[in-house]
Write a protein that holds these residues in place. Structure first.
Motif, PDB file in Angstrom:
ATOM      1  N   GLN A  93     -11.945  50.456  25.001  1.00  0.00           N
ATOM      2  CA  GLN A  93     -13.139  50.394  25.835  1.00  0.00           C
ATOM      3  C   GLN A  93     -14.265  49.812  24.989  1.00  0.00           C
ATOM      4  O   GLN A  93     -14.539  50.315  23.899  1.00  0.00           O
ATOM      5  CB  GLN A  93     -13.543  51.776  26.335  1.00  0.00           C
ATOM      6  N   HIS A 145     -19.800  43.762  29.493  1.00  0.00           N
ATOM      7  CA  HIS A 145     -18.941  43.846  30.681  1.00  0.00           C
ATOM      8  C   HIS A 145     -17.793  42.878  30.571  1.00  0.00           C
ATOM      9  O   HIS A 145     -17.940  41.775  30.034  1.00  0.00           O
ATOM     10  CB  HIS A 145     -19.745  43.528  31.944  1.00  0.00           C
ATOM     11  N   SER A 149     -14.941  41.266  33.205  1.00  0.00           N
ATOM     12  CA  SER A 149     -14.313  41.286  34.525  1.00  0.00           C
ATOM     13  C   SER A 149     -13.109  40.378  34.497  1.00  0.00           C
ATOM     14  O   SER A 149     -13.130  39.283  33.942  1.00  0.00           O
ATOM     15  CB  SER A 149     -15.298  40.899  35.626  1.00  0.00           C
ATOM     16  N   ILE A 171     -12.787  41.465  38.910  1.00  0.00           N
ATOM     17  CA  ILE A 171     -12.973  42.919  38.964  1.00  0.00           C
ATOM     18  C   ILE A 171     -13.548  43.380  37.630  1.00  0.00           C
ATOM     19  O   ILE A 171     -12.991  43.098  36.568  1.00  0.00           O
ATOM     20  CB  ILE A 171     -11.647  43.639  39.220  1.00  0.00           C
ATOM     21  N   ASP A 172     -14.656  44.121  37.687  1.00  0.00           N
ATOM     22  CA  ASP A 172     -15.271  44.662  36.467  1.00  0.00           C
ATOM     23  C   ASP A 172     -14.442  45.861  36.010  1.00  0.00           C
ATOM     24  O   ASP A 172     -14.398  46.882  36.690  1.00  0.00           O
ATOM     25  CB  ASP A 172     -16.717  45.076  36.760  1.00  0.00           C
ATOM     26  N   GLY A 208     -14.850  47.932  33.722  1.00  0.00           N
ATOM     27  CA  GLY A 208     -15.615  49.132  33.331  1.00  0.00           C
ATOM     28  C   GLY A 208     -15.755  50.106  34.469  1.00  0.00           C
ATOM     29  O   GLY A 208     -15.958  51.301  34.256  1.00  0.00           O
ATOM     30  N   THR A 209     -15.656  49.616  35.711  1.00  0.00           N
ATOM     31  CA  THR A 209     -15.878  50.490  36.869  1.00  0.00           C
ATOM     32  C   THR A 209     -14.569  51.065  37.413  1.00  0.00           C
ATOM     33  O   THR A 209     -14.589  51.868  38.348  1.00  0.00           O
ATOM     34  CB  THR A 209     -16.553  49.705  37.998  1.00  0.00           C
ATOM     35  N   LEU A 210     -13.447  50.649  36.822  1.00  0.00           N
ATOM     36  CA  LEU A 210     -12.162  51.050  37.414  1.00  0.00           C
ATOM     37  C   LEU A 210     -11.740  52.448  36.987  1.00  0.00           C
ATOM     38  O   LEU A 210     -11.944  52.857  35.843  1.00  0.00           O
ATOM     39  CB  LEU A 210     -11.065  50.071  36.986  1.00  0.00           C
ATOM     40  N   ASP A 211     -11.146  53.184  37.933  1.00  0.00           N
ATOM     41  CA  ASP A 211     -10.491  54.447  37.556  1.00  0.00           C
ATOM     42  C   ASP A 211      -9.058  54.136  37.116  1.00  0.00           C
ATOM     43  O   ASP A 211      -8.645  52.972  37.090  1.00  0.00           O
ATOM     44  CB  ASP A 211     -10.499  55.427  38.727  1.00  0.00           C
TER      45      ASP A 211
END
Lengths: 256, 332, 247
Positions: free
Chosen positions: C60, C65, C67, C71-72, C74-77
């Motif tokens: 991480q 950022h 993507s 798709i970014d 950092g925002t993914l589960d």
């Protein structure tokens, strides 16, 4: 506050192992379950240890009997041999020796296997392949150890008692039926149940330490070797600590 | 995926074998603890259960019959034991069976023994309170044994004192060491024998004289006619009578002395406590002296009798007759 | 190239990553256009591997950022990340073949989670097809340890290809291989790109491979993207920092 290097290392290691155990507790009940891999690990960990456990168990029963015999004879309680041996084997020697051998074989095996998987990026590869490596590698192994060791211990106890019967028959004579009758005359639930329950914890500790050491092994072949070695040492130590705790707890519960 | 199936098969065998062993073991243990079989309970009360615990075995007529399920203090002198007994035993246990607490061997576990009552009793009912007895309690046995040991110790201590006293008794050793004593004894015995020989002779003579007197012949017969002489003779005879009575008494005395002396002689090897008494030795010596004096006195009387002319004549005649009858033939 | 936004496969924007006191990536920025092969060139220890592990979510970033395919990450589960990973292949430097499994099982492994509703025959068909692409169909039942280094590399590539990824990240694909095998692998990378129409990020310091595969080269220096250009223009550069790689 500054702690001496070794102490702080020990504490942080303990903390890390505890976190690892918590992570296991969190993952073990959550889907998806790697059931096939779990069965495979049960086979690898359980069935493949059976030969070793059986041989050591047999020898242990035989040797224990032959070693005890002279003292029993000198006290004139030779006929109490099954009583003595069955209590010693079922309560303490069987679980602990089996766990130690199991730790030697399995804990180091898991440590080395996961360590080399870590080093060769196989764990990363699993992560990338959409498989949770913790579930796939760690949870299955710890669970397999936790469930297999009690079964192996029970079998080892049975084989040890058989070995003990042969030990009795080297110099005396007792029928197998009478021998086991005396054994079961002696044993109580308070002997068998705590001994079986503690092997569950032994198995958990062995799987946990092996997995932890492998999963967090340092890079390089040396790191793998060290992980395997440390896994056996810590697992063996934990077995005795758990043994100590179990005897205290069973004592408090009045099961002794 | 044949390999996988094979693995699962082996794993299944392993797990089932393990579980089977565990379950069978637990079943067998449970059966021994009467957890699965049908059982009934009985109760018994004791003052002291000597460390009996829940789980100890119960024997009926020596056969494993069940286990103790509870040991509970009722009050300061009563402990109630709840017995869990195999149903198979129910018809054999009578309500007058006696429950005792014993042990398996001298050092073994505590065990409850139910001793069969007489056949007249009714079979027990559930939860019945059975009479309890005190079995052969090892503690008690040991305390009795220890009492016996104490006694033995006292006894042996006493013996030591006695032997020491004997060893240190001067009087006894003086007596035993006195070389003169046997000699004196021997001498006394000789006197006694002589006295008795005289006495025999005297009585024989007397017999002859009285015989003659009865027939009215001889000196005696003549003398009896003489009243003065008769009175004198009467006195003499009375004296002789007294003397012989005294002699008998004296002989008895001498006999007891001889026995005592013999005992003293044999006591030189053995141990006779009474000899330790120094006064005894003195008594003994005194008695011996008496005997000597007694026999001397008796001899004097006898001598006096012999010097008495009348009797001397009579005796002479008698001697002559004796000699004559010897040459011809026995008169009677 | 209708809209530049849509054509960007990977957008790395000011990514910073440090391990302890050592800053490996310092506001690194790079955009990779769909269908191109970008080589990230850097000396060993310069953070190249960290960069592509950030792209796949194994590391991480501390800030910035990334993507991937719009798709970014950092925002993914976790499940979302897994879904994205099915579209991105990763060829590990050490191949990372599961040595307890056969080649076939190795190739099947990514499919067991990423691809639902697939029958055994379909999976087998896909596996054999991919193995044929890398020229090793006969090894399906062998264990990785029985194969040579080059073969292992190709199997590892095949494993990333079974999912038909849109993006493939290569971590030092030719390192440790002899020149001939390295050449074969480079060729295979190009073939793969043509056949599967993938976007590739290749990390390397093997200039032969770089020359053979790169459409563009990004030079990673001091944690930053020092320069992005074609092989030819970098080759002709007078910048001492760049000419050093060509020596």
């Amino acid at each position: 506050m500054r702690l001496p290097g070794q102490l702080s290392q020990f504490l942080s290691e303990s903390g890390a192992i505890f976190r690892f155990a918590l992570r296991y507790a969190g993952e073990v009940f959550r889907a998806p379950w790697e059931f096939r891999e779990f069965l495979h690990q049960c086979y690898e960990i359980g069935f493949r240890s059976l030969g070793l456990i059986a041989v050591t168990g047999f020898i242990m029963g035989l040797v224990l009997t032959m070693q005890l015999r002279p003292s029993m004879v000198s006290y004139g309680v030779e006929s109490q041999m099954p009583v003595m041996v069955s209590l010693a084997l079922v309560r303490e020697i069987g679980p602990v020796i089996t766990a130690l051998i199991f730790a030697g074989k399995i804990s180091s095996g898991i440590g080395a296997e996961l360590g080399s998987m870590k080093v060769t990026e196989q764990i990363d590869a699993m992560e990338v392949s959409g498989t949770n490596p913790f579930k796939y590698l760690v949870v299955t192994r710890i669970l397999a150890c936790t469930l297999m060791l009690p079964i192996l211990t029970v079998l080892s106890d049975a084989i040890s008692l058989y070995g003990s019967w042969i030990g009795v028959n080297i110099k005396g004579h007792t029928s197998l039926k009478l021998y086991f009758f005396q054994v079961f005359q002696t044993l109580r639930f308070g002997d068998v149940l705590p001994a079986t329950v503690k092997t569950v914890f032994f198995g958990f500790a062995i799987g946990l330490v092996g997995s932890y050491k492998g999963y967090h092994s340092m890079r390089g072949t040396e790191g793998v070797g060290r992980a395997a070695n440390a896994a056996v040492v810590i697992a063996s130590l934990l077995i005795f600590i758990i043994d100590l705790l179990t005897v205290q707890i069973t004592d408090l519960l009045g099961l002794n | 995926m044949n390999k996988k199936a094979n693995e699962n098969l082996k794993l299944g065998v392993l797990v089932l074998a393990g579980l089977l062993v565990l379950v069978v073991s637990l079943y067998l243990i449970g059966r021994n603890q009467n957890l699965f079989g049908s059982a009934f309970t009985l109760r018994a009360r004791f003052r002291n259960v000597n460390g009996l615990m829940a789980g100890n075995n119960i024997r009926f007529a020596g056969i494993q019959a069940g286990t103790v399920s509870k040991v509970q203090v009722i009050n300061d002198t009563t402990v109630e034991v709840t017995l869990l007994i195999d149903d198979n035993m129910r018809p054999f246990i009578r309500h007058n069976s006696v429950v005792t607490v014993g042990s398996e061997g001298l050092m073994g576990n505590r065990v409850v023994n139910i001793n069969a009552g007489s056949t007249a009793g009714q079979p027990v009912t559930e939860n019945e309170l059975l009479p309890s007895g005190s079995g052969p309690d090892t503690d008690e046995m040991l305390s009795v044994l220890s009492g016996t040991g104490d006694n033995l110790q006292t006894l042996s201590a006493g013996l030591v004192i006695t032997i020491n006293r004997l060893n240190n008794s001067r009087a006894l050793w003086d007596l035993l060491d006195d070389a003169a004593l046997p000699l004196t004894l021997k001498e006394s015995m000789l006197h006694v024998r002589n006295a008795s020989v005289h006495l025999e002779k005297l009585s024989a003579d007397l017999e002859v004289i009285t015989g003659q007197v009865r027939k009215g012949e001889g000196v005696a017969g003549v003398l009896i006619n003489d009243t003065a002489m008769a009175a004198q003779l009467k006195e003499t005879i009375a004296r002789i009578n007294t003397a012989s009575a005294q002699t008998v008494k004296l002989l008895a005395h001498a006999d007891s002395v001889a026995v005592a002396a013999q005992k003293a002689a044999s006591a030189q090897g053995g141990v006779v406590q009474s000899l330790a008494d120094p006064s005894l030795a003195k008594d003994l010596r005194h008695s011996l002296q008496n005997v000597e004096e007694g026999t001397a006195g008796f001899k004097k009387i006898m001598d006096a009798l012999q010097h008495n002319a009348i009797i001397r004549n009579a005796i002479k005649r008698q001697d002559k007759r004796n000699a004559r009858s010897k040459t011809t033939a026995p008169a009677k | 190239m209708s809209s530049p936004e849509k054509n960007i496969a990977i957008a790395i924007n000011k990514v910073t990553k440090s391990f302890g006191d050592r800053t490996v990536l310092n506001e690194f920025t790079l955009n990779v256009v769909k269908g191109e092969n970008v080589v990230v060139l850097g000396r060993s220890g310069s953070g190249k591997s960290v960069l592509i592990k950030c792209i796949i979510g194994l590391h991480q970033p501390d800030s910035g950022h990334i993507s991937v395919l719009g798709i970014d990450i950092g925002t993914l589960d976790h499940p979302g990340m897994d879904k994205l990973r099915a579209r991105v292949g990763f060829l590990f430097q050490s191949n990372a073949l599961y040595d307890s499994m056969t080649v076939r099982e190795n190739l099947f492994f990514p499919m067991r989670r990423h691809v639902k509703d697939i029958t055994a025959t379909q999976a087998e068909q896909k596996i054999m097809e991919t193995l044929e692409h890398v020229g090793l169909a006969h090894t399906a039942s062998m264990m990785p340890s029985e194969l040579s280094g080059g073969m292992q590399k190709r199997i590892a590539l095949a494993r990333t290809l079974v999912l038909n990824p849109e993006v493939i990240l290569y971590d030092e694909p030719t390192t440790g291989l002899d020149p001939i095998t390295a050449r074969e692998i480079s060729t295979l990378i190009n073939d793969t790109q043509k056949r599967y129409n993938t976007t590739s990020v290749i990390i390397s310091h093997d200039m032969k491979c770089v020359e053979h595969t790169a459409d563009r080269i990004a030079v990673l220096l001091n944690g930053q993207c020092y320069k992005i250009d074609t092989y030819e223009s970098l080759r002709n550069s007078n910048d001492a920092e760049i000419t050093r790689f060509f020596e």
